[in-house]
Design a protein around this motif. Structure first.
Motif, PDB file in Angstrom:
ATOM      1  N   ALA A   2     -39.064   7.002 -70.075  1.00  0.00           N
ATOM      2  CA  ALA A   2     -37.951   7.446 -70.890  1.00  0.00           C
ATOM      3  C   ALA A   2     -36.732   7.711 -70.037  1.00  0.00           C
ATOM      4  N   SER A 105     -43.187  10.376 -75.275  1.00  0.00           N
ATOM      5  CA  SER A 105     -41.810   9.883 -75.155  1.00  0.00           C
ATOM      6  C   SER A 105     -41.780   8.524 -74.456  1.00  0.00           C
ATOM      7  N   PHE A 109     -40.699   4.861 -76.139  1.00  0.00           N
ATOM      8  CA  PHE A 109     -39.575   4.148 -75.539  1.00  0.00           C
ATOM      9  C   PHE A 109     -39.989   2.758 -75.072  1.00  0.00           C
ATOM     10  N   SER A 125     -31.800   6.818 -77.327  1.00  0.00           N
ATOM     11  CA  SER A 125     -32.618   7.903 -76.778  1.00  0.00           C
ATOM     12  C   SER A 125     -31.770   9.082 -76.300  1.00  0.00           C
ATOM     13  N   SER A 128     -31.253  12.972 -77.818  1.00  0.00           N
ATOM     14  CA  SER A 128     -32.179  14.099 -77.623  1.00  0.00           C
ATOM     15  C   SER A 128     -31.536  15.483 -77.753  1.00  0.00           C
ATOM     16  N   SER A 180     -38.938   8.723 -79.322  1.00  0.00           N
ATOM     17  CA  SER A 180     -38.988   9.021 -77.890  1.00  0.00           C
ATOM     18  C   SER A 180     -38.085  10.202 -77.562  1.00  0.00           C
ATOM     19  N   ALA A 181     -36.886  10.218 -78.142  1.00  0.00           N
ATOM     20  CA  ALA A 181     -35.945  11.310 -77.901  1.00  0.00           C
ATOM     21  C   ALA A 181     -36.480  12.639 -78.422  1.00  0.00           C
ATOM     22  N   PHE A 183     -39.685  13.596 -78.629  1.00  0.00           N
ATOM     23  CA  PHE A 183     -40.695  14.119 -77.711  1.00  0.00           C
ATOM     24  C   PHE A 183     -40.082  14.522 -76.371  1.00  0.00           C
ATOM     25  N   TRP A 184     -39.038  13.798 -75.953  1.00  0.00           N
ATOM     26  CA  TRP A 184     -38.336  14.179 -74.725  1.00  0.00           C
ATOM     27  C   TRP A 184     -37.700  15.564 -74.902  1.00  0.00           C
TER      28      TRP A 184
END
Length: 313
Positions: A2, A105, A109, A125, A128, A180-181, A183-184
């Motif tokens: 990520a 993440s 991604f 992404s 976030s 992904s963003a 979970f980041w």
């Protein structure tokens, strides 16, 4: 892996620059820009592998390189007897949550990179901070004011400009970098709760171990025998991305986040350049406008964080 989030790096204490009493903004800015080159290169290399290997396998190869680096650092630290063991955490539950969130993440991604241009996936992404704003309420007990919510909504508008839902240009896979963003952002919130308890090397070592173990359990179900070239490329992804994140850690020891955040957006520029050269993908005007809107939202959010920090100080 990520991308670099524009709010707080993965393993950097929020007060690191202040605690060290060091303020070298030009050095910090230079290091952040350098880190974005490494991270963009890692993402582009991962996209190359995504054409032949499953996302889980690519992530496993990446984490193998990541773990190798952290174990080498642990052995070196033990040999020189410097610092406490990187395997001992004061907050193991939070480290587990953070490690799992980072793996999720990365997988989302990488799955998005299979069909999306690197620049577009990177830009999406970078939304976030919107999720960090929302998650800060239940997880950190923060009160989020009207201005930060407006900034978050503006960032969401930027994502919608890039995604263009309802149009022929919309791809369902474009939602993968959004996941992904999310979970980041969860990993970033966990990082904030860990700050002050575990050193950066402890956090990174735990992330490497958790990711490697989790992906080792998942990878047999999707295993595709890689060539020696693909194994080498996968290991390179791990080394390159780990180097990028380590440079970020050093950068945030030289200057506060409010100074460095704007320069993290150069990663989108590098992603666009590398994508154009390596894959012939040139972002269209919608991506450009969406990037500007997302960047404006992220920069304003960083500004509000700085104002709140000054008030607390």
């Amino acid at each position: 892996m990520a991308t670099l989030a524009p709010s707080l790096p993965a393993a950097v204490p929020a007060r690191s620059a202040l605690s060290l009493g060091v303020d070298q903004p030009l050095r910090g800015i230079g290091l952040v820009v350098l880190s974005t080159v490494f991270l963009s290169t890692s993402d582009a290399t991962a996209k190359y592998l995504a054409g032949s290997l499953p996302a889980i396998e690519i992530a496993w190869l990446r984490y193998s390189g990541f773990l190798a680096v952290m174990l080498a650092a642990a052995v070196l630290g033990a040999a020189t007897r410097r610092g406490r063991s990187p395997f001992r955490s004061a907050r193991p539950g939070l480290q587990l949550l953070r490690g799992v969130a980072l793996v999720a993440s990365a997988l989302f991604f990488l799955a998005g990179l299979r069909t999306l241009p690197v620049a577009e996936a990177t830009a999406i992404s970078f939304v976030s901070p919107i999720f960090v704003t929302a998650l800060s309420i239940p997880f950190l007990g923060e009160s989020v004011g009207r201005r930060r919510w407006i900034a978050a909504l503006v960032g969401l508008v930027g994502v919608l400009i890039i995604l263009r839902p309802g149009s022929s240009a919309f791809q369902v896979t474009a939602l993968l970098p959004v996941a992904s963003a999310l979970f980041w952002a969860l990993a970033l919130v966990a990082t904030r709760k860990i700050n002050g308890y575990d050193a950066p090397q402890v956090t990174m070592t735990w992330s490497a171990l958790i990711g490697f173990v989790l992906l080792s359990c998942l990878v047999p179900g999707v295993w595709t025998a890689p060539s020696l070239k693909e194994v080498a490329i996968g290991a390179a992804i791990g080394l390159i991305s780990t180097t990028g994140h380590w440079i970020v850690t050093i950068a945030y020891r030289h200057a506060p986040a409010s100074t460095l955040v704007p320069f993290s957006y150069t990663q989108i520029v590098w992603a666009a350049l590398i994508g154009a050269v390596a894959f012939g993908s040139v972002p269209d005007v919608y991506v450009g406008v969406g990037v500007l809107v997302i960047a404006a939202s992220g920069l304003y959010t960083a500004h509000r964080e700085r104002v709140r920090g000054l008030r607390r100080g």
